[in-house]
Design a protein around this motif. Structure first.
Motif, PDB file in Angstrom:
ATOM      1  N   ASN A 196       0.872  -1.410  -0.088  1.00  0.00           N
ATOM      2  CA  ASN A 196      -0.337  -0.114   0.006  1.00  0.00           C
ATOM      3  C   ASN A 196       0.524   1.094  -0.231  1.00  0.00           C
ATOM      4  N   VAL A 197       2.287   1.004  -0.125  1.00  0.00           N
ATOM      5  CA  VAL A 197       2.735   2.350   0.708  1.00  0.00           C
ATOM      6  C   VAL A 197       4.117   2.813  -0.092  1.00  0.00           C
ATOM      7  N   ILE A 198       4.205   0.922  -1.074  1.00  0.00           N
ATOM      8  CA  ILE A 198       5.437   1.321  -2.279  1.00  0.00           C
ATOM      9  C   ILE A 198       4.911   0.894  -3.856  1.00  0.00           C
ATOM     10  N   SER A 199       4.419  -0.250  -3.489  1.00  0.00           N
ATOM     11  CA  SER A 199       3.988  -0.407  -5.097  1.00  0.00           C
ATOM     12  C   SER A 199       2.743  -2.288  -4.521  1.00  0.00           C
ATOM     13  N   PRO A 200       2.579  -2.307  -6.192  1.00  0.00           N
ATOM     14  CA  PRO A 200       2.342  -4.224  -5.426  1.00  0.00           C
ATOM     15  C   PRO A 200       3.485  -5.098  -5.870  1.00  0.00           C
ATOM     16  N   ASN A 201       4.327  -4.394  -6.535  1.00  0.00           N
ATOM     17  CA  ASN A 201       5.789  -5.412  -6.903  1.00  0.00           C
ATOM     18  C   ASN A 201       6.634  -4.803  -5.626  1.00  0.00           C
ATOM     19  N   VAL A 202       6.833  -5.945  -4.633  1.00  0.00           N
ATOM     20  CA  VAL A 202       8.508  -5.472  -3.452  1.00  0.00           C
ATOM     21  C   VAL A 202       9.110  -6.635  -3.940  1.00  0.00           C
ATOM     22  N   LYS A 203      10.381  -6.055  -3.521  1.00  0.00           N
ATOM     23  CA  LYS A 203      11.191  -6.473  -3.519  1.00  0.00           C
ATOM     24  C   LYS A 203      12.159  -6.690  -2.180  1.00  0.00           C
ATOM     25  N   CYS A 204      12.474  -7.472  -1.422  1.00  0.00           N
ATOM     26  CA  CYS A 204      13.608  -6.677  -0.272  1.00  0.00           C
ATOM     27  C   CYS A 204      15.537  -7.288  -0.480  1.00  0.00           C
ATOM     28  N   MET A 205      15.760  -6.276   0.566  1.00  0.00           N
ATOM     29  CA  MET A 205      17.656  -6.606  -0.920  1.00  0.00           C
ATOM     30  C   MET A 205      18.060  -6.723   0.821  1.00  0.00           C
TER      31      MET A 205
ATOM     32  N   ARG B  58      16.384   4.793  -7.219  1.00  0.00           N
ATOM     33  CA  ARG B  58      15.861   5.138  -8.471  1.00  0.00           C
ATOM     34  C   ARG B  58      14.298   5.990  -9.099  1.00  0.00           C
ATOM     35  N   ASP B  59      14.049   5.690  -7.471  1.00  0.00           N
ATOM     36  CA  ASP B  59      12.318   5.910  -7.615  1.00  0.00           C
ATOM     37  C   ASP B  59      11.744   6.203  -5.896  1.00  0.00           C
ATOM     38  N   GLN B  60      12.735   6.557  -5.210  1.00  0.00           N
ATOM     39  CA  GLN B  60      12.605   6.925  -3.729  1.00  0.00           C
ATOM     40  C   GLN B  60      11.239   6.302  -3.300  1.00  0.00           C
ATOM     41  N   SER B  61      11.731   4.633  -3.322  1.00  0.00           N
ATOM     42  CA  SER B  61      10.405   3.770  -2.957  1.00  0.00           C
ATOM     43  C   SER B  61      11.170   3.252  -1.696  1.00  0.00           C
ATOM     44  N   LEU B  62      12.528   2.902  -1.149  1.00  0.00           N
ATOM     45  CA  LEU B  62      13.062   2.770   0.181  1.00  0.00           C
ATOM     46  C   LEU B  62      12.456   2.840   1.124  1.00  0.00           C
ATOM     47  N   THR B  63      11.837   1.810   1.716  1.00  0.00           N
ATOM     48  CA  THR B  63      11.725   2.075   3.031  1.00  0.00           C
ATOM     49  C   THR B  63      11.656   0.924   3.928  1.00  0.00           C
ATOM     50  N   GLY B  64      12.257   1.336   5.223  1.00  0.00           N
ATOM     51  CA  GLY B  64      12.473   0.024   5.913  1.00  0.00           C
ATOM     52  C   GLY B  64      11.540   0.073   7.423  1.00  0.00           C
ATOM     53  N   VAL B  65      11.669  -1.555   7.516  1.00  0.00           N
ATOM     54  CA  VAL B  65      11.094  -2.159   8.710  1.00  0.00           C
ATOM     55  C   VAL B  65      11.717  -2.600   9.500  1.00  0.00           C
ATOM     56  N   TRP B  66      11.328  -1.747  10.764  1.00  0.00           N
ATOM     57  CA  TRP B  66      12.010  -1.661  12.110  1.00  0.00           C
ATOM     58  C   TRP B  66      10.926  -2.874  13.292  1.00  0.00           C
ATOM     59  N   ILE B  67      10.996  -3.895  13.163  1.00  0.00           N
ATOM     60  CA  ILE B  67      11.242  -5.091  14.039  1.00  0.00           C
ATOM     61  C   ILE B  67      10.986  -5.454  15.314  1.00  0.00           C
TER      62      ILE B  67
ATOM     63  N   MET C 173      11.945  -2.521  -0.904  1.00  0.00           N
ATOM     64  CA  MET C 173      11.837  -1.324  -3.045  1.00  0.00           C
ATOM     65  C   MET C 173      10.783  -2.235  -3.384  1.00  0.00           C
ATOM     66  N   SER C 174      10.188  -1.472  -3.934  1.00  0.00           N
ATOM     67  CA  SER C 174       9.459  -1.082  -5.392  1.00  0.00           C
ATOM     68  C   SER C 174      10.504  -2.455  -6.244  1.00  0.00           C
ATOM     69  N   ALA C 175       9.506  -3.357  -7.155  1.00  0.00           N
ATOM     70  CA  ALA C 175      10.440  -4.271  -7.548  1.00  0.00           C
ATOM     71  C   ALA C 175      10.721  -3.369  -9.282  1.00  0.00           C
ATOM     72  N   GLU C 176       9.586  -2.318  -9.242  1.00  0.00           N
ATOM     73  CA  GLU C 176      10.019  -1.899 -10.442  1.00  0.00           C
ATOM     74  C   GLU C 176      11.356  -0.665 -11.043  1.00  0.00           C
ATOM     75  N   SER C 177      11.690  -0.893  -9.644  1.00  0.00           N
ATOM     76  CA  SER C 177      12.753   0.300  -9.247  1.00  0.00           C
ATOM     77  C   SER C 177      13.995  -0.967  -9.930  1.00  0.00           C
ATOM     78  N   MET C 178      15.285   0.083 -10.566  1.00  0.00           N
ATOM     79  CA  MET C 178      16.633  -1.036 -10.427  1.00  0.00           C
ATOM     80  C   MET C 178      17.257  -0.453  -9.692  1.00  0.00           C
ATOM     81  N   LEU C 179      17.635  -1.380  -9.136  1.00  0.00           N
ATOM     82  CA  LEU C 179      19.405  -0.834  -7.340  1.00  0.00           C
ATOM     83  C   LEU C 179      20.760  -1.217  -7.975  1.00  0.00           C
ATOM     84  N   PRO C 180      20.849   0.423  -8.051  1.00  0.00           N
ATOM     85  CA  PRO C 180      21.980   0.352  -8.243  1.00  0.00           C
ATOM     86  C   PRO C 180      23.324   0.865  -6.830  1.00  0.00           C
TER      87      PRO C 180
END
Length: 291
Positions: free
Chosen positions: A103-112, A138-147, A235-242
């Protein structure tokens, strides 16, 4: 600045939560994990640092009679524990967490990345920073999940956040505070005291924050309390990760050492790689700094 957080209730994100995240860059979900889940993570943390999940450079030999607390006091954190722990790997996919991320990133999400912090009594915290400075998207989608695996309070070194999503990477300066282990920090003196807020949470709670949002944690000032936390980055899977891991890896336009956790991978044709290995975080962190 309103010091009230936006809470995700009953694990279900609302339109108000989504709007708050878009403006202020963070959300808090109380009791998102069950007591059983936090206890599972607590036990797995000890097993990892005791060396029971595989070798990691720098892990010290453990006497079988040595208590878990004594073992954990020797360390600060381990990066990429999901590489050796099926339990940590499983929590990358926690459905209540994923339901927020889509809901806050994209329907397509990857973890790095995953990081397991065991900030024991007396240990210093992390200076003010923006995660995107270290992990570029590339799209400012990075999201930290702090458990939170332990209760996190001001006394034992909880997160502090400056609500908002600055539109740029802020300049880093020399750190002169003994609250932090890092050699540099972001100068937050222009912010008023009511803009800098602690995020005290009970174990099982989860804090979500954007890669541009300023955050830090202070020294653990207790004599007997740990502040254990599992922090995963998505982050969003649509964005590449440099991301070259601060020079540890060859320069790349798209690091493919990722885990898909939701939706489809537009770059699946590239395949995946196993580039990162678990490593211990040093007590004093000095990366990507010109100081």
């Amino acid at each position: 600045m309103n010091r009230e957080h936006s809470y995700i209730k009953n694990g279900s994100i609302s339109k108000e939560n989504i709007a708050f995240y878009a403006e202020y860059g963070y959300l808090v979900a109380s009791d998102l994990l069950s007591p059983f889940e936090t206890e599972e993570l607590k036990k797995e943390t000890a097993a990892i640092f005791r060396g029971n999940r595989g070798d990691v450079d720098g892990l010290l030999p453990v006497d079988e009679h040595e208590m878990d607390a004594e073992v954990l006091k020797k360390y600060v954190a381990i990066h990429f524990p999901h590489k050796i722990s099926p339990v940590i790997y499983k929590y990358l996919f926690h459905q209540k967490i994923i339901s927020v991320l889509v809901n806050v990133i994209s329907p397509n999400v990857k973890c790095m990345q995953s990081m397991l912090f065991v900030k024991g009594p007396g240990k210093a915290g992390q200076a003010w920073h923006q995660d995107e400075f270290y992990i570029p998207t590339r799209d400012q989608s990075l999201t930290g999940v702090w458990i939170a695996i332990d209760d996190a309070s001001i006394e034992n070194g909880c997160l502090w956040i400056i609500p908002g999503r600055p539109g740029h990477m802020m300049r880093r300066v020399k750190n002169d505070s003994n609250e932090y282990a890092d050699v540099d920090t972001i100068d937050v003196s222009p912010y008023s005291s009511d803009q800098v807020i602690p995020v005290e949470v009970k174990k099982g709670s989860v804090v979500f924050f954007n890669g541009y949002t300023l955050h830090s944690s202070r020294r653990n000032k207790t004599s007997d309390c740990f502040r254990t936390a599992l922090v995963n980055h998505y982050m969003s899977a649509e964005s590449m990760l440099p991301w070259d891991q601060d020079g540890k890896l060859p320069s790349t336009e798209d690091l493919r050492d990722i885990v898909m956790v939701a939706g489809d991978d537009p770059y699946a044709w590239k395949g995946l790689e196993d580039a990162n290995k678990p490593y211990l975080r040093p007590e004093v962190l000095q990366i990507k700094t010109e100081l």
